[in-house]
Design a protein around this motif. Structure first.
Motif, mmCIF file in Angstrom:
data_model
loop_
_atom_site.group_PDB
_atom_site.id
_atom_site.type_symbol
_atom_site.label_atom_id
_atom_site.label_comp_id
_atom_site.label_asym_id
_atom_site.label_seq_id
_atom_site.Cartn_x
_atom_site.Cartn_y
_atom_site.Cartn_z
ATOM 1 N N ALA A 1 4.844 -5.260 1.807
ATOM 2 C CA ALA A 1 4.389 -6.553 1.308
ATOM 3 C C ALA A 1 2.973 -6.861 1.788
ATOM 4 O O ALA A 1 2.126 -7.333 1.026
ATOM 5 C CB ALA A 1 5.348 -7.650 1.752
ATOM 6 N N ALA A 2 2.703 -6.583 3.058
ATOM 7 C CA ALA A 2 1.369 -6.848 3.616
ATOM 8 C C ALA A 2 0.308 -6.032 2.897
ATOM 9 O O ALA A 2 -0.775 -6.545 2.572
ATOM 10 C CB ALA A 2 1.355 -6.530 5.107
ATOM 11 N N SER A 3 0.611 -4.772 2.610
ATOM 12 C CA SER A 3 -0.342 -3.916 1.903
ATOM 13 C C SER A 3 -0.573 -4.426 0.486
ATOM 14 O O SER A 3 -1.709 -4.416 -0.018
ATOM 15 C CB SER A 3 0.169 -2.471 1.854
ATOM 16 O OG SER A 3 0.279 -1.934 3.149
ATOM 17 N N ALA A 4 0.498 -4.881 -0.164
ATOM 18 C CA ALA A 4 0.375 -5.404 -1.525
ATOM 19 C C ALA A 4 -0.472 -6.672 -1.555
ATOM 20 O O ALA A 4 -1.315 -6.858 -2.447
ATOM 21 C CB ALA A 4 1.764 -5.680 -2.099
ATOM 22 N N ILE A 5 -0.255 -7.539 -0.563
ATOM 23 C CA ILE A 5 -1.021 -8.788 -0.494
ATOM 24 C C ILE A 5 -2.503 -8.509 -0.288
ATOM 25 O O ILE A 5 -3.371 -9.221 -0.814
ATOM 26 C CB ILE A 5 -0.459 -9.688 0.621
ATOM 27 C CG1 ILE A 5 0.942 -10.188 0.226
ATOM 28 C CG2 ILE A 5 -1.379 -10.871 0.913
ATOM 29 C CD1 ILE A 5 1.705 -10.875 1.335
ATOM 30 N N ASP A 6 -2.822 -7.468 0.462
ATOM 31 C CA ASP A 6 -4.224 -7.090 0.655
ATOM 32 C C ASP A 6 -4.896 -6.727 -0.661
ATOM 33 O O ASP A 6 -6.103 -6.895 -0.824
ATOM 34 C CB ASP A 6 -4.329 -5.888 1.624
ATOM 35 C CG ASP A 6 -4.124 -6.294 3.069
ATOM 36 O OD1 ASP A 6 -4.246 -7.496 3.360
ATOM 37 O OD2 ASP A 6 -3.835 -5.414 3.894
ATOM 38 N N GLU A 7 -4.103 -6.211 -1.603
ATOM 39 C CA GLU A 7 -4.654 -5.762 -2.881
ATOM 40 C C GLU A 7 -4.549 -6.807 -3.982
ATOM 41 O O GLU A 7 -5.199 -6.670 -5.020
ATOM 42 C CB GLU A 7 -3.943 -4.475 -3.327
ATOM 43 C CG GLU A 7 -4.138 -3.305 -2.375
ATOM 44 C CD GLU A 7 -3.461 -2.054 -2.867
ATOM 45 O OE1 GLU A 7 -3.563 -1.750 -4.070
ATOM 46 O OE2 GLU A 7 -2.808 -1.368 -2.042
ATOM 47 N N ASN A 8 -3.722 -7.824 -3.775
ATOM 48 C CA ASN A 8 -3.557 -8.865 -4.797
ATOM 49 C C ASN A 8 -3.332 -10.200 -4.114
ATOM 50 O O ASN A 8 -2.261 -10.453 -3.555
ATOM 51 C CB ASN A 8 -2.380 -8.524 -5.718
ATOM 52 C CG ASN A 8 -2.263 -9.480 -6.901
ATOM 53 O OD1 ASN A 8 -2.647 -10.638 -6.826
ATOM 54 N ND2 ASN A 8 -1.706 -8.985 -8.008
ATOM 55 N N GLU A 9 -4.322 -11.066 -4.170
ATOM 56 C CA GLU A 9 -4.268 -12.343 -3.451
ATOM 57 C C GLU A 9 -3.261 -13.324 -4.049
ATOM 58 O O GLU A 9 -2.980 -14.372 -3.452
ATOM 59 C CB GLU A 9 -5.652 -12.988 -3.432
ATOM 60 C CG GLU A 9 -6.202 -13.317 -4.807
ATOM 61 C CD GLU A 9 -7.600 -13.920 -4.761
ATOM 62 O OE1 GLU A 9 -8.047 -14.425 -5.808
ATOM 63 O OE2 GLU A 9 -8.227 -13.893 -3.687
ATOM 64 N N ASN A 10 -2.685 -12.995 -5.201
ATOM 65 C CA ASN A 10 -1.683 -13.874 -5.808
ATOM 66 C C ASN A 10 -0.298 -13.696 -5.196
ATOM 67 O O ASN A 10 0.622 -14.435 -5.521
ATOM 68 C CB ASN A 10 -1.590 -13.618 -7.320
ATOM 69 C CG ASN A 10 -2.840 -14.043 -8.059
ATOM 70 O OD1 ASN A 10 -3.544 -14.954 -7.632
ATOM 71 N ND2 ASN A 10 -3.131 -13.377 -9.164
ATOM 72 N N LEU A 11 -0.145 -12.687 -4.327
ATOM 73 C CA LEU A 11 1.161 -12.380 -3.768
ATOM 74 C C LEU A 11 1.388 -13.061 -2.421
ATOM 75 O O LEU A 11 0.444 -13.270 -1.660
ATOM 76 C CB LEU A 11 1.318 -10.868 -3.608
ATOM 77 C CG LEU A 11 1.214 -10.033 -4.893
ATOM 78 C CD1 LEU A 11 1.278 -8.543 -4.566
ATOM 79 C CD2 LEU A 11 2.310 -10.413 -5.886
ATOM 80 N N ALA A 12 2.636 -13.376 -2.147
ATOM 81 C CA ALA A 12 3.029 -13.953 -0.854
ATOM 82 C C ALA A 12 4.394 -13.381 -0.481
ATOM 83 O O ALA A 12 5.130 -12.883 -1.337
ATOM 84 C CB ALA A 12 3.081 -15.473 -0.937
ATOM 85 N N TYR A 13 4.735 -13.483 0.798
ATOM 86 C CA TYR A 13 5.975 -12.887 1.314
ATOM 87 C C TYR A 13 6.736 -13.899 2.149
ATOM 88 O O TYR A 13 6.133 -14.710 2.862
ATOM 89 C CB TYR A 13 5.621 -11.659 2.156
ATOM 90 C CG TYR A 13 6.794 -10.969 2.813
ATOM 91 C CD1 TYR A 13 7.619 -10.114 2.096
ATOM 92 C CD2 TYR A 13 7.066 -11.153 4.172
ATOM 93 C CE1 TYR A 13 8.691 -9.459 2.696
ATOM 94 C CE2 TYR A 13 8.132 -10.502 4.782
ATOM 95 C CZ TYR A 13 8.937 -9.661 4.039
ATOM 96 O OH TYR A 13 9.993 -9.016 4.650
ATOM 97 N N MET A 14 8.060 -13.860 2.039
ATOM 98 C CA MET A 14 8.885 -14.738 2.866
ATOM 99 C C MET A 14 10.178 -14.038 3.244
ATOM 100 O O MET A 14 10.636 -13.110 2.571
ATOM 101 C CB MET A 14 9.174 -16.060 2.135
ATOM 102 C CG MET A 14 9.811 -15.921 0.756
ATOM 103 S SD MET A 14 11.611 -15.753 0.753
ATOM 104 C CE MET A 14 12.080 -17.314 1.442
#
Length: 357
Positions: free
Chosen positions: A240-253
């Motif tokens: 999730a952290a890697s994905a968020i680095d590549e797409n600022e629209n993503l968040a994790y919970m």
């Protein structure tokens, strides 16, 4: 037939020449067993710059091989033939390998940097006293979502995933423990449940979620989340952290009902040829500066308390990736449930996957 025999002999000669060449190359470079550390770990799970630094500082040469599952690693170690000096098993696999007498005891006197590991991550139930493993990384299983489609607070727990508006909008990690675990925790049961009635109840509920599942995926789930193929993905915190680095629209919970907290470790398999070198590499990786750099490269949470003081505050203050104690208390480690229960989990999971959507 003669052509086939000649071709076969030619291939065998090439392989033999490669093996001989490798032997002489290692001999010419002084790469004997005392200088080579055979490291068997997950793919892309160490900063390559750190391996270079370790080799320059110590004179050791690290041969890095990768596996894609704990089970694949276990099979390779059980079969022997390849003498690994250091491996990276997850917590339940450590427990399994201890029971099978497949791990060497660790000499804590050779690990002065063990003092930097937070006490919260030591002396876990799968390896009391850390006699056979040391913490490497940790993280959680949770929900990665696209904030352009899913509002913050819209999903707070596993049970929210059954909403009909998420039909064919969820990607989920392809794993029996993970998928059945969601069903179990949605009822408040343990991730390590062994009661067959409760397991069947969880499986039955997960079957009703299948219309909302777009795909069951492995490592590619991160790529598809970044590409916004679906607004919801059940995956691990590091992915999730890697994905968020590549797409600022993503968040994790992390779901409010709780989830899996996992530990990846470093351990020495039985039959290791370079136990001293294995300890040297483990100790190097526990240096605070090294652990901090490695954590920022990998994206997973570090158990190294001293390293946290050297990391970007924005990273370690994010409760999604470094949850507070109240949430940590709701998280569970996967335990080794034995072969019989593993088969039961896998059979129920197969039923879930085959459920018509």
């Amino acid at each position: 037939m003669k052509t086939f025999i000649r071709s076969t002999l030619f291939i065998l000669l090439i392989v033999l020449a490669m093996l001989i060449g490798r032997h002489f190359l290692q001999s010419s470079q002084g790469l004997n067993g005392n200088k080579v550390i055979n490291f068997y770990n997950w793919g892309d799970y160490i900063d390559p710059e750190l391996l270079e630094q370790f080799q320059e500082e110590t004179g050791y040469v690290v041969v890095y091989e990768t596996f894609d599952s704990n089970e694949a690693m276990l099979t390779k170690v059980q079969q022997g033939g390849t003498n690994y000096d250091l491996i990276g098993p997850s917590e339940y696999m450590v427990e399994n390998m201890i029971e099978q007498n497949l791990l060497e005891e660790i000499d804590h006197d050779l690990l002065p940097n063990l003092k930097h590991i937070s006490p919260d991550f030591l002396d876990q139930t799968f390896d009391p006293g850390n006699n056979y493993s040391i913490p490497y990384f940790w993280g959680t299983l949770g929900i990665l979502y696209n904030t352009q489609e899913i509002k913050e607070g819209e999903i707070t727990g596993w049970n929210d995933l059954w909403n009909e508006k998420y039909r064919e909008k969820i990607m989920i990690i392809d794993g029996a423990r993970e998928v059945l675990g969601i069903g179990l925790q949605s009822f408040g049961y343990s991730l390590n449940e062994t009661d067959s009635q409760q397991l069947m109840k969880a499986a039955k509920k997960m079957k009703t979620l299948m219309p909302n599942i777009l795909a069951l995926l492995a490592d590619e789930i991160k790529m598809y989340a970044v590409m916004e193929e679906a607004p919801i993905a059940i995956t691990y915190s590091g992915e999730a952290a890697s994905a968020i680095d590549e797409n600022e629209n993503l968040a994790y919970m992390v779901p409010e009902e709780g989830s899996n907290i996992w530990f990846d470790t470093l351990a020495i398999p039985k039959g290791a040829q370079n136990i001293e070198g294995a300890h040297a590499l483990m100790d190097f990786l526990m240096q605070p500066e090294v652990a901090a750099q490695n954590a920022e490269y990998i994206g997973y949470a570090t158990p190294n308390g001293s390293a946290l003081n050297l990391m970007d505050p924005e990273i370690i203050e994010d409760p999604a990736f470094y949850p507070d104690q109240a949430l940590v208390d709701k998280l569970e480690v996967y335990r080794d449930l034995g072969q019989e229960k593993l088969i039961e989990y896998n059979d129920l999971y197969l039923e879930i996957k085959l459920e018509p959507r």
